[in-house]
Enzyme design. Structure first.
Site, PDB file in Angstrom:
ATOM      1  N   ARG A 297       0.867  -1.189   0.000  1.00  0.00           N
ATOM      2  CA  ARG A 297       0.000   0.000   0.000  1.00  0.00           C
ATOM      3  C   ARG A 297       0.899   1.233   0.000  1.00  0.00           C
ATOM      4  NH1 ARG A 297      -1.889   0.676   5.442  1.00  0.00           N
ATOM      5  NH2 ARG A 297      -0.537   2.480   5.492  1.00  0.00           N
ATOM      6  N   HIS A 301      -3.484   4.348   4.757  1.00  0.00           N
ATOM      7  CA  HIS A 301      -4.574   3.388   4.941  1.00  0.00           C
ATOM      8  C   HIS A 301      -5.890   4.002   4.475  1.00  0.00           C
ATOM      9  CE1 HIS A 301      -7.125   0.324   6.686  1.00  0.00           C
ATOM     10  NE2 HIS A 301      -7.748   1.244   7.390  1.00  0.00           N
ATOM     11  N   TYR A 310       4.597   5.689  11.131  1.00  0.00           N
ATOM     12  CA  TYR A 310       4.923   4.318  11.502  1.00  0.00           C
ATOM     13  C   TYR A 310       5.765   3.558  10.484  1.00  0.00           C
ATOM     14  CZ  TYR A 310       0.669   3.568   8.665  1.00  0.00           C
ATOM     15  OH  TYR A 310      -0.276   3.573   7.670  1.00  0.00           O
TER      16      TYR A 310
END
Length: 403
Positions: A297, A301, A310
């Site tokens: 990805r 998100h 992160y």
């Protein structure tokens, strides 16, 4: 092509003296803790990866799956490329619309185009698809107008299309629940004696949900004609795969008694071939298959997420070199007669699509106040009738005040 580089690494590791092995293990643990972009556990574990088109755009042979794509024409290859380019443009336009306040939220598929287009084009018209909320490319393959995907994210409808018109179910927000719906539907297909299959999409994070594992069990026990298609994009929001599972995801199928395959999710040809094979198994009464599309990805998100919190930039850059669209373009330019005119026309088509998406979204009418009570049950329901009446009285109270 089979990618399995861990066997030699493991052998070299075992050849080390015990003290050196322990020190190396300790050093590795420290490195993983220190760097948020450390290789995921699945990258370190032995795993077979089905790949037909390398990141450099080179066609490689695979005895097990070549037959499923050998007959593909240059026009069909260009069609796959067009699908991925237009899907990415639509996705980028939706992201921009959310940033402009036209959508409440958007879940981008950036980087996952090959997994979705390859698997989506493998389905037949009579197959039934159960998506999550990110399968914009699969929706494109099933003939759903991309603008219909945006109504829910704008808050003006509950889905925007009739699932039975395209055999493409409404988007599912509850993580993993659609796999149960798909399995139940597949069991019904089998009882009807139909020559069709069902495919359920979900992510690596959803694979840890009980609903998904229950679906695996029901699908196996009832030999249901269902394909479980997992897009492993490496991150369940901010949770990396190394903290979700100890073995490669596709190997989970073994515990339920059906095959699992890991495919290069950035290789549209491999995704097409493997999904065709899995759907063929289902139609032939051979039961379920788990396909793990190993992809990434590249975006957030959703538009409410900040992936820089992160994961490391180096990780994304490494995956950008495996871009599924660039990979197929390189192959088209080197192995077919595809010229600059095709790409120029596609660029113009992309611009036209972007403008249409913007215009349609901004013109979407607000729903009627009472629309929320429609299509809750197939027939009337006393509680819904009561709630509708209460809400109508509440709305009327504002009208009385204005008068």
């Amino acid at each position: 092509m089979t990618v399995d580089s861990a066997d030699s690494t493991a052998a070299a590791h075992q050849a080390q003296p015990p003290r050196k092995r322990a020190a190396a293990k300790k050093s590795t643990k420290k490195a993983v803790k220190k760097s948020p972009g450390a290789p995921a556990a699945q990258d370190r574990a032995p795993a077979e990866l089905v790949q037909l088109l390398t990141p450099e755009g080179k066609r490689v042979k695979n005895a097990a799956y070549d037959a499923y794509v050998d007959a593909i024409s240059d026009d069909e290859l260009r069609g796959l490329y067009r699908d991925m380019v237009l899907t990415r443009r639509f996705d980028a336009e939706a992201t921009a619309l959310q940033r402009q306040g036209e959508l409440g939220l958007w879940a981008s598929l950036l980087g996952q185009e090959a997994a979705q287009i390859g698997s989506g084009r493998a389905t037949r018209e009579d197959d039934y698809v159960f998506p999550t909320y990110r399968e914009h490319g699969v929706a494109w393959c099933r003939g759903v107008d991309p603008t219909n995907l945006l109504g829910m994210f704008r808050g003006v409808n509950h889905g925007g299309w009739d699932p039975n018109s395209n055999n493409f179910h409404l988007y599912t927000i509850v993580i993993g629940s659609q796999t149960l719906h798909a399995t139940g539907y597949a069991m019904g297909v089998a009882k009807d004696g139909a020559d069709s299959a069902v495919i359920a999409y979900f992510g690596d994070g959803a694979s840890s949900q009980g609903d998904v594992l229950e679906s695996f069990n029901f699908g196996a026990v009832y030999n249901a004609p269902v394909v479980f298609f997992c897009q492993n994009n490496q991150w369940a929001i901010s949770e990396p795969t190394e903290r979700q599972m100890r073995v490669p995801l596709y190997q989970r199928a073994q515990g339920f008694g059906f095959p699992g395959v890991r495919v290069d999710g950035n290789d549209v040809l491999a995704c097409l071939a493997v999904t065709r094979w899995a759907l063929e198994r289902a139609r032939n009464g051979e039961g379920p298959t788990l396909v793990e599309a190993f992809t990434y990805r590249m975006g957030a998100h959703t538009t409410s997420d900040d992936p820089t919190k992160y994961r490391a930039d180096e990780e994304r850059e490494a995956w950008e070199a495996k871009d599924p669209i660039l990979r197929l373009r390189t192959y088209l330019e080197s192995a077919t007669d595809t010229g600059a005119e095709f790409f120029a026309e596609l660029d113009a088509e992309s611009e036209t699509l972007g403008k249409r998406v913007r215009d349609v979204v901004r013109a979407m009418p607000d729903p009627g106040h009472m629309a929320i009570f429609e299509n809750v049950y197939a027939d009337g329901h006393a509680l819904v009738d009561e709630e509708r009446a209460q809400f109508a009285a509440y709305q009327a109270s504002f009208a009385d005040g204005e008068a």
